[in-house]
Design a protein around this motif. Structure first.
Motif, short mmCIF file in Angstrom:
data_model
loop_
_atom_site.label_atom_id
_atom_site.label_comp_id
_atom_site.label_asym_id
_atom_site.label_seq_id
_atom_site.Cartn_x
_atom_site.Cartn_y
_atom_site.Cartn_z
N TYR A 285 0.80 -1.22 0.00
CA TYR A 285 0.00 0.00 0.00
C TYR A 285 0.84 1.28 0.00
CZ TYR A 285 -3.87 -3.08 1.33
OH TYR A 285 -4.81 -4.06 1.36
N GLN A 286 2.16 1.14 -0.01
CA GLN A 286 3.04 2.29 0.16
C GLN A 286 2.74 3.42 -0.82
OE1 GLN A 286 5.01 3.05 2.49
NE2 GLN A 286 6.29 4.68 1.64
N HIS A 287 2.48 3.10 -2.08
CA HIS A 287 2.29 4.13 -3.10
C HIS A 287 0.83 4.27 -3.55
CE1 HIS A 287 6.63 4.48 -3.32
NE2 HIS A 287 6.71 3.17 -3.49
N ASP A 288 -0.07 3.62 -2.85
CA ASP A 288 -1.49 3.70 -3.17
C ASP A 288 -2.04 5.06 -2.73
OD1 ASP A 288 -4.08 2.00 -3.85
OD2 ASP A 288 -4.49 3.14 -2.01
N GLU A 289 -2.63 5.82 -3.66
CA GLU A 289 -3.07 7.18 -3.35
C GLU A 289 -4.16 7.21 -2.29
OE1 GLU A 289 -1.70 10.01 -4.38
OE2 GLU A 289 -0.20 8.77 -5.36
N ALA A 290 -5.09 6.28 -2.33
CA ALA A 290 -6.14 6.22 -1.32
C ALA A 290 -5.55 5.93 0.06
CB ALA A 290 -7.17 5.15 -1.69
N HIS A 291 -4.57 5.04 0.08
CA HIS A 291 -3.95 4.68 1.35
C HIS A 291 -3.14 5.85 1.91
CE1 HIS A 291 -1.82 2.11 4.28
NE2 HIS A 291 -2.87 1.32 4.12
N LYS A 292 -2.48 6.59 1.04
CA LYS A 292 -1.75 7.78 1.49
C LYS A 292 -2.70 8.76 2.17
CE LYS A 292 1.86 7.79 -2.08
NZ LYS A 292 2.38 8.54 -3.25
N TRP A 293 -3.88 8.91 1.58
CA TRP A 293 -4.89 9.81 2.18
C TRP A 293 -5.31 9.29 3.55
CZ3 TRP A 293 -9.94 8.20 3.30
CH2 TRP A 293 -10.82 9.20 3.72
N PHE A 294 -5.53 8.00 3.68
CA PHE A 294 -5.94 7.40 4.95
C PHE A 294 -4.85 7.58 6.01
CE2 PHE A 294 -7.26 3.21 7.18
CZ PHE A 294 -8.21 3.88 7.93
N ARG A 295 -3.60 7.35 5.64
CA ARG A 295 -2.49 7.53 6.58
C ARG A 295 -2.39 8.98 7.03
NH1 ARG A 295 0.53 4.22 2.67
NH2 ARG A 295 1.95 5.95 2.22
N LYS A 296 -2.61 9.90 6.11
CA LYS A 296 -2.52 11.33 6.44
C LYS A 296 -3.57 11.71 7.48
CE LYS A 296 -2.47 15.88 4.19
NZ LYS A 296 -3.67 16.52 4.77
N ILE A 297 -4.78 11.19 7.34
CA ILE A 297 -5.84 11.50 8.31
C ILE A 297 -5.46 11.01 9.71
CG2 ILE A 297 -8.17 10.82 9.01
CD1 ILE A 297 -9.14 11.21 6.30
N ILE A 298 -4.96 9.78 9.79
CA ILE A 298 -4.58 9.23 11.09
C ILE A 298 -3.42 10.01 11.70
CG2 ILE A 298 -3.61 7.20 12.26
CD1 ILE A 298 -5.31 5.49 10.41
N TYR A 299 -2.44 10.36 10.87
CA TYR A 299 -1.31 11.15 11.35
C TYR A 299 -1.79 12.48 11.92
CZ TYR A 299 3.11 13.68 11.32
OH TYR A 299 4.20 14.41 11.69
N GLU A 300 -2.73 13.13 11.24
CA GLU A 300 -3.24 14.42 11.70
C GLU A 300 -4.03 14.30 13.00
OE1 GLU A 300 -5.34 15.79 8.26
OE2 GLU A 300 -3.54 16.66 7.34
N VAL A 301 -4.72 13.18 13.19
CA VAL A 301 -5.41 12.95 14.47
C VAL A 301 -4.42 12.93 15.62
CG1 VAL A 301 -6.64 11.21 15.83
CG2 VAL A 301 -7.43 11.78 13.53
N PHE A 302 -3.29 12.24 15.44
CA PHE A 302 -2.29 12.18 16.50
C PHE A 302 -1.56 13.50 16.66
CE2 PHE A 302 -3.14 7.71 16.47
CZ PHE A 302 -2.82 7.30 17.75
N GLU A 303 -1.44 14.28 15.59
CA GLU A 303 -0.86 15.62 15.72
C GLU A 303 -1.75 16.48 16.61
OE1 GLU A 303 2.08 17.32 14.33
OE2 GLU A 303 2.53 15.21 14.59
N GLU A 304 -3.06 16.29 16.49
CA GLU A 304 -3.98 17.03 17.34
C GLU A 304 -3.83 16.60 18.80
OE1 GLU A 304 -8.81 17.75 17.87
OE2 GLU A 304 -8.02 16.80 16.06
N TYR A 305 -3.62 15.30 19.03
CA TYR A 305 -3.40 14.83 20.40
C TYR A 305 -2.10 15.38 20.97
CZ TYR A 305 -7.27 11.61 20.99
OH TYR A 305 -8.52 11.08 21.17
N LYS A 306 -1.09 15.53 20.13
CA LYS A 306 0.17 16.10 20.62
C LYS A 306 -0.07 17.51 21.13
CE LYS A 306 3.31 13.51 17.60
NZ LYS A 306 4.26 13.58 16.49
N HIS A 307 -0.87 18.25 20.40
CA HIS A 307 -1.17 19.62 20.81
C HIS A 307 -1.96 19.65 22.12
CE1 HIS A 307 -2.44 23.81 20.57
NE2 HIS A 307 -3.71 23.42 20.64
#
Length: 311
Positions: A285-307
């Motif tokens: 899934y490394q280069h799958d565009e849909a998967h990149k979008w999904f990973r980005k959402i999860i990463y942003e959720v944890f960025e919010e928790y960091k804040h």
């Protein structure tokens, strides 16, 4: 007629054939293809050999098609358009997607991460489906079977070959106890109180000893585990209605305490190692565009928790 294999045909010939059909003129076709007129004439000769048909006949304006070309033209156009689509970069449009995304996590992840994840997921991809499956230590070795897009968990060891990982956030262990718990002294959890209290332990997978117990062993102490459960939420519910203590990740403890006013969060009365939440996925899934979008959402959720929670 000798059988012709696709592997014996230069696919560029088919594109030239299509341009000739559309232009019906060798000179115009050569100009459009940015090649010489003799080069197009040579290609036409080869095409006639491949299809065993003249394909075009000359007229006063250029070329007219034979019955064979009239028969092949719609199929050729459809095929060439499909090939053009095939070689284009994949595009993912969240608002139009109906894809099913499968996330594996613990019930802790479902309680703490899922609400914020689902809010962003539904806002950006309202027609897509998010399926959540339970996580245990063996899940990471099963990620190659394409049943799980991504997992959010705490890894006890490096993921196997073919599995990608990204650190999301560090966390520490704290203790949950009900208000009025007799093992809490003046609002402080002491080491003596921690050791005197019975405990609830969440057991994930096959792990037999946890970091908190290893820390206590180094200090020469051992706690009493009275109840073991496979999930965080029921364990916290047990603590809410008893004198037991529950040692859990701070992220979970703070979120659960918000919906349980009779629970308090206490720092551990001894030093325990911090740990990382990781996002893991299979290399496919490394280069799958849909998967990149999904990973980005999860990463942003944890960025919010960091804040919200990081000092």
């Amino acid at each position: 007629m000798t059988e012709v294999k696709l592997s014996d045909v230069d696919l560029n010939l088919l594109y030239i054939y299509l341009v000739l059909i559309e232009e019906k003129n060798v000179t115009k076709a050569a100009s459009r293809l940015k090649v010489s007129q003799p080069a197009v004439s040579r290609s036409l000769s080869r095409l006639r050999e491949v299809f065993d048909d003249p394909l075009f006949v000359r007229n006063s304006h250029g070329l007219s098609t034979t019955a064979r070309t009239d028969q092949l033209a719609p199929q050729l156009k459809e095929m060439m358009e499909a090939l053009e689509t095939l070689i284009q970069p994949s595009e993912f449009i969240p608002e139009q997607s109906t894809r099913r995304f499968v996330l594996s996590t613990t019930d802790f992840g479902s309680l703490t991460v899922l609400p914020k994840l689902l809010e962003a997921f539904r806002a950006q991809a309202p027609h897509a489906v998010l399926e959540v499956k339970s996580w245990d230590e063996s899940t990471v070795s099963d990620m190659g079977n394409a049943e799980i897009d991504l997992a959010v968990a705490v890894l006890s060891k490096e993921p196997p070959a073919g599995v990608k990982g990204m650190r999301l956030k560090s966390d520490t262990m704290v203790c949950l106890a009900r208000k009025g718990n007799p093992h809490i002294t003046n609002g402080i959890l002491t080491l003596e109180g921690y050791l005197a209290a019975p405990h609830v332990q969440v057991v994930l997978g096959r792990r037999h000893q946890y970091a908190v117990d290893r820390a206590l062993t180094k200090l020469g102490h051992k706690r009493e585990v009275a109840v073991t459960l496979p999930n965080f939420v029921p364990a916290a519910a047990v603590v809410r209605n008893s004198d037991l203590l529950l040692t859990v990740p701070k992220l979970f403890a703070q979120d659960f305490a918000e919906i349980s006013p009779n629970l308090e969060v206490y720092d551990l009365p001894f030093e325990a190692k911090s740990f990382d939440y990781s996002m893991i996925w299979h290399d496919r899934y490394q280069h799958d565009e849909a998967h990149k979008w999904f990973r980005k959402i999860i990463y942003e959720v944890f960025e919010e928790y960091k804040h919200l929670y990081d000092d």
